[in-house]
Structure formats: structure tokens, C-alpha cells
Write a protein that holds these residues in place. Sequence first.
Motif, PDB file in Angstrom:
ATOM      1  N   ALA A  73       0.966  -1.207  -0.152  1.00  0.00           N
ATOM      2  CA  ALA A  73      -0.094  -0.141  -0.008  1.00  0.00           C
ATOM      3  C   ALA A  73       0.853   1.212  -0.232  1.00  0.00           C
ATOM      4  O   ALA A  73       0.458   2.360  -0.127  1.00  0.00           O
ATOM      5  N   ALA A  74       2.157   1.321   0.429  1.00  0.00           N
ATOM      6  CA  ALA A  74       2.800   2.338   0.477  1.00  0.00           C
ATOM      7  C   ALA A  74       3.735   2.987  -0.935  1.00  0.00           C
ATOM      8  O   ALA A  74       3.840   1.889  -1.744  1.00  0.00           O
ATOM      9  N   ILE A  75       3.670   4.119  -1.214  1.00  0.00           N
ATOM     10  CA  ILE A  75       4.614   4.696  -2.175  1.00  0.00           C
ATOM     11  C   ILE A  75       5.930   4.259  -1.985  1.00  0.00           C
ATOM     12  O   ILE A  75       6.694   4.144  -3.010  1.00  0.00           O
ATOM     13  N   GLY A  76       6.355   4.469  -0.761  1.00  0.00           N
ATOM     14  CA  GLY A  76       7.931   4.119  -0.550  1.00  0.00           C
ATOM     15  C   GLY A  76       7.940   3.614   0.847  1.00  0.00           C
ATOM     16  O   GLY A  76       7.052   3.719   1.720  1.00  0.00           O
ATOM     17  N   VAL A  77       9.251   3.118   1.069  1.00  0.00           N
ATOM     18  CA  VAL A  77       9.594   2.328   2.201  1.00  0.00           C
ATOM     19  C   VAL A  77      11.089   2.969   2.777  1.00  0.00           C
ATOM     20  O   VAL A  77      11.949   2.919   1.905  1.00  0.00           O
ATOM     21  N   ILE A  78      11.012   3.414   3.678  1.00  0.00           N
ATOM     22  CA  ILE A  78      12.494   3.754   4.520  1.00  0.00           C
ATOM     23  C   ILE A  78      12.858   2.756   5.455  1.00  0.00           C
ATOM     24  O   ILE A  78      11.873   2.626   6.792  1.00  0.00           O
ATOM     25  N   CYS A  79      13.883   2.026   5.202  1.00  0.00           N
ATOM     26  CA  CYS A  79      14.114   1.066   6.480  1.00  0.00           C
ATOM     27  C   CYS A  79      15.811   1.227   6.585  1.00  0.00           C
ATOM     28  O   CYS A  79      16.464   1.698   5.763  1.00  0.00           O
ATOM     29  N   GLY A  80      16.244   0.910   7.890  1.00  0.00           N
ATOM     30  CA  GLY A  80      17.539   0.958   8.344  1.00  0.00           C
ATOM     31  C   GLY A  80      18.192   2.086   8.439  1.00  0.00           C
ATOM     32  O   GLY A  80      19.564   2.148   8.802  1.00  0.00           O
ATOM     33  N   LEU A  81      17.506   3.320   8.552  1.00  0.00           N
ATOM     34  CA  LEU A  81      18.137   4.424   8.979  1.00  0.00           C
ATOM     35  C   LEU A  81      18.057   5.008  10.445  1.00  0.00           C
ATOM     36  O   LEU A  81      18.285   6.022  10.799  1.00  0.00           O
ATOM     37  N   GLY A  82      17.677   4.096  11.358  1.00  0.00           N
ATOM     38  CA  GLY A  82      17.379   4.292  12.580  1.00  0.00           C
ATOM     39  C   GLY A  82      16.180   5.362  12.650  1.00  0.00           C
ATOM     40  O   GLY A  82      15.268   5.580  11.882  1.00  0.00           O
ATOM     41  N   VAL A  83      16.114   5.981  13.979  1.00  0.00           N
ATOM     42  CA  VAL A  83      14.643   6.956  13.852  1.00  0.00           C
ATOM     43  C   VAL A  83      14.831   8.063  13.004  1.00  0.00           C
ATOM     44  O   VAL A  83      13.867   8.827  13.163  1.00  0.00           O
ATOM     45  N   ARG A  84      15.905   8.384  12.602  1.00  0.00           N
ATOM     46  CA  ARG A  84      15.935   9.393  11.595  1.00  0.00           C
ATOM     47  C   ARG A  84      15.238   9.249  10.383  1.00  0.00           C
ATOM     48  O   ARG A  84      14.841  10.257   9.642  1.00  0.00           O
ATOM     49  N   GLY A  85      14.652   7.966  10.187  1.00  0.00           N
ATOM     50  CA  GLY A  85      14.087   7.479   8.952  1.00  0.00           C
ATOM     51  C   GLY A  85      12.769   8.012   9.014  1.00  0.00           C
ATOM     52  O   GLY A  85      12.236   8.334   8.058  1.00  0.00           O
ATOM     53  N   TYR A  86      12.110   8.629  10.036  1.00  0.00           N
ATOM     54  CA  TYR A  86      10.876   9.213  10.326  1.00  0.00           C
ATOM     55  C   TYR A  86      11.088  10.522   9.731  1.00  0.00           C
ATOM     56  O   TYR A  86       9.951  11.110   9.004  1.00  0.00           O
ATOM     57  N   ALA A  87      12.082  11.246  10.003  1.00  0.00           N
ATOM     58  CA  ALA A  87      12.194  12.706   9.271  1.00  0.00           C
ATOM     59  C   ALA A  87      11.976  12.542   7.846  1.00  0.00           C
ATOM     60  O   ALA A  87      11.551  13.464   6.930  1.00  0.00           O
ATOM     61  N   HIS A  88      12.997  11.673   7.335  1.00  0.00           N
ATOM     62  CA  HIS A  88      12.867  11.364   5.892  1.00  0.00           C
ATOM     63  C   HIS A  88      11.661  10.970   5.295  1.00  0.00           C
ATOM     64  O   HIS A  88      11.194  11.565   4.369  1.00  0.00           O
ATOM     65  N   ALA A  89      10.874  10.211   6.051  1.00  0.00           N
ATOM     66  CA  ALA A  89       9.586   9.997   5.721  1.00  0.00           C
ATOM     67  C   ALA A  89       8.570  11.119   5.698  1.00  0.00           C
ATOM     68  O   ALA A  89       7.679  11.030   4.739  1.00  0.00           O
ATOM     69  N   LEU A  90       8.883  11.916   6.542  1.00  0.00           N
ATOM     70  CA  LEU A  90       7.912  13.176   6.742  1.00  0.00           C
ATOM     71  C   LEU A  90       8.189  14.188   5.332  1.00  0.00           C
ATOM     72  O   LEU A  90       7.403  14.766   4.840  1.00  0.00           O
ATOM     73  N   GLN A  91       9.628  14.098   5.010  1.00  0.00           N
ATOM     74  CA  GLN A  91      10.055  15.037   3.934  1.00  0.00           C
ATOM     75  C   GLN A  91       9.240  14.516   2.465  1.00  0.00           C
ATOM     76  O   GLN A  91       8.721  15.236   1.957  1.00  0.00           O
ATOM     77  N   ALA A  92       9.494  13.151   2.515  1.00  0.00           N
ATOM     78  CA  ALA A  92       8.885  12.354   1.403  1.00  0.00           C
ATOM     79  C   ALA A  92       7.358  12.377   1.161  1.00  0.00           C
ATOM     80  O   ALA A  92       6.996  12.774   0.137  1.00  0.00           O
ATOM     81  N   ILE A  93       6.758  12.422   2.276  1.00  0.00           N
ATOM     82  CA  ILE A  93       5.172  12.448   2.136  1.00  0.00           C
ATOM     83  C   ILE A  93       4.818  13.811   1.742  1.00  0.00           C
ATOM     84  O   ILE A  93       3.871  14.003   1.119  1.00  0.00           O
ATOM     85  N   THR A  94       5.474  14.796   2.393  1.00  0.00           N
ATOM     86  CA  THR A  94       5.147  16.172   2.400  1.00  0.00           C
ATOM     87  C   THR A  94       5.560  16.440   0.803  1.00  0.00           C
ATOM     88  O   THR A  94       4.630  17.376   0.159  1.00  0.00           O
ATOM     89  N   ASP A  95       6.699  16.051   0.270  1.00  0.00           N
ATOM     90  CA  ASP A  95       6.787  16.331  -1.216  1.00  0.00           C
ATOM     91  C   ASP A  95       5.880  15.605  -2.036  1.00  0.00           C
ATOM     92  O   ASP A  95       5.263  16.336  -2.990  1.00  0.00           O
ATOM     93  N   LEU A  96       5.350  14.537  -1.887  1.00  0.00           N
ATOM     94  CA  LEU A  96       4.282  13.802  -2.590  1.00  0.00           C
ATOM     95  C   LEU A  96       3.055  14.605  -2.535  1.00  0.00           C
ATOM     96  O   LEU A  96       2.370  14.777  -3.583  1.00  0.00           O
ATOM     97  N   ILE A  97       2.468  15.004  -1.379  1.00  0.00           N
ATOM     98  CA  ILE A  97       1.365  15.777  -1.190  1.00  0.00           C
ATOM     99  C   ILE A  97       1.373  17.161  -2.091  1.00  0.00           C
ATOM    100  O   ILE A  97       0.716  17.443  -2.714  1.00  0.00           O
ATOM    101  N   GLU A  98       2.491  17.843  -1.822  1.00  0.00           N
ATOM    102  CA  GLU A  98       2.760  19.024  -2.659  1.00  0.00           C
ATOM    103  C   GLU A  98       2.747  18.602  -4.082  1.00  0.00           C
ATOM    104  O   GLU A  98       2.225  19.559  -5.081  1.00  0.00           O
ATOM    105  N   ASP A  99       3.382  17.663  -4.513  1.00  0.00           N
ATOM    106  CA  ASP A  99       3.296  17.380  -6.102  1.00  0.00           C
ATOM    107  C   ASP A  99       1.886  17.173  -6.322  1.00  0.00           C
ATOM    108  O   ASP A  99       1.523  17.607  -7.600  1.00  0.00           O
ATOM    109  N   GLU A 100       1.008  16.490  -5.552  1.00  0.00           N
ATOM    110  CA  GLU A 100      -0.326  16.092  -5.921  1.00  0.00           C
ATOM    111  C   GLU A 100      -1.210  17.399  -5.973  1.00  0.00           C
ATOM    112  O   GLU A 100      -2.291  17.447  -6.684  1.00  0.00           O
ATOM    113  N   GLY A 101      -0.739  18.168  -5.021  1.00  0.00           N
ATOM    114  CA  GLY A 101      -1.746  19.548  -4.766  1.00  0.00           C
ATOM    115  C   GLY A 101      -1.541  20.489  -5.714  1.00  0.00           C
ATOM    116  O   GLY A 101      -2.439  21.348  -6.060  1.00  0.00           O
TER     117      GLY A 101
END
Length: 149
Positions: free
Chosen positions: A121-149
Motif C-alpha cells: 500500500a506504500a508509495i515508498g519504504v524507508i528502513c535501516g536509517l534508525g529513528v531519523r528515518g521518520y524525518a525522511h519519511a515526513l519529507q517524502a510524504i510532504t513532497d508527494l502531497i505538494e506534488d499532487e496539490g
Amino acid sequence: MRRPHIAVLNGPNLNMLGLRQPGIYGSATLDDVEQICIQAAERLDVGIDFRQTNIEGELVSWVQECRGRFDGIVINPAAYGHTSIALLDALLAVDLPVIEVHISNIHRREAFRHHTYVSQAAIGVICGLGVRGYAHALQAITDLIEDEG
């Protein structure tokens, strides 16, 4: 223009971060992860709703509640990613962009962790980057939302 809102959902045992297998998951706590997400959200000018549960049905309900209320989902399904078809079905039903996060590199671990239903169901998967992966995921989802908007 309305600020995008992103649900940051966490599955079982993530409340034990900092205590549970620090050699795999590190020493950061779930509170630390929430602070990382809050800081990233402020930088990205998005709102977040950060939650954690050990209960599969509650996680499924939270995903369902995202429809019409949120613009995207960042989810660390933890073990439910490997086992829950119900979670996959909920993510597909809400029709929102999804980024899946795992703190450890699930592909370097036990074979049963190599597959996740959530990734279907995911557009992307981030794994192995530790807890910093969450910040990368938020950046990626924000970019996707902006691209769609």
C-alpha cells in the motif's frame, strides 16, 4: 491554503524503544521519535498526529479514521507489517499516500521480516536509517502531497 496534516502511526512494541534490543533499534525512545517528528513537521510546515498502539484493531481503526481528515500517512507498522492483511486492507481503503518506516534494515534480519504487507500500500519504504528515518519519511510524504496539490 491549508497546512497538510499527516498521521504518524506506530505499531506494537515501539513504546519499548530505548529498552528493547538497543543493538538493533538504538537507544532513542518513542518520545525522542515524537520530538524528531515534531521538529521535522515544523520545518516542513505540516501538522502531525503522532500515535502508538500495541493493538492491531486500534491501528486499523486509526488508519480508517485518516480518510477525509489527513493528507497522508507515515506508518511504522512494526511486526504488524509482516502479519496484518487487515492493516493492508485499511491502508488501501483510505486512498492516501503512505510511507512505511522501519528503524532497522528489515532485509538484513530474519527472513520472515523481509516481506511486509504494508509495502503493497506504500508509495515508498524507508528502513535501516534508525529513528531519523521518520524525518525522511515526513519529507517524502510532504513532497508527494505538494506534488499532487
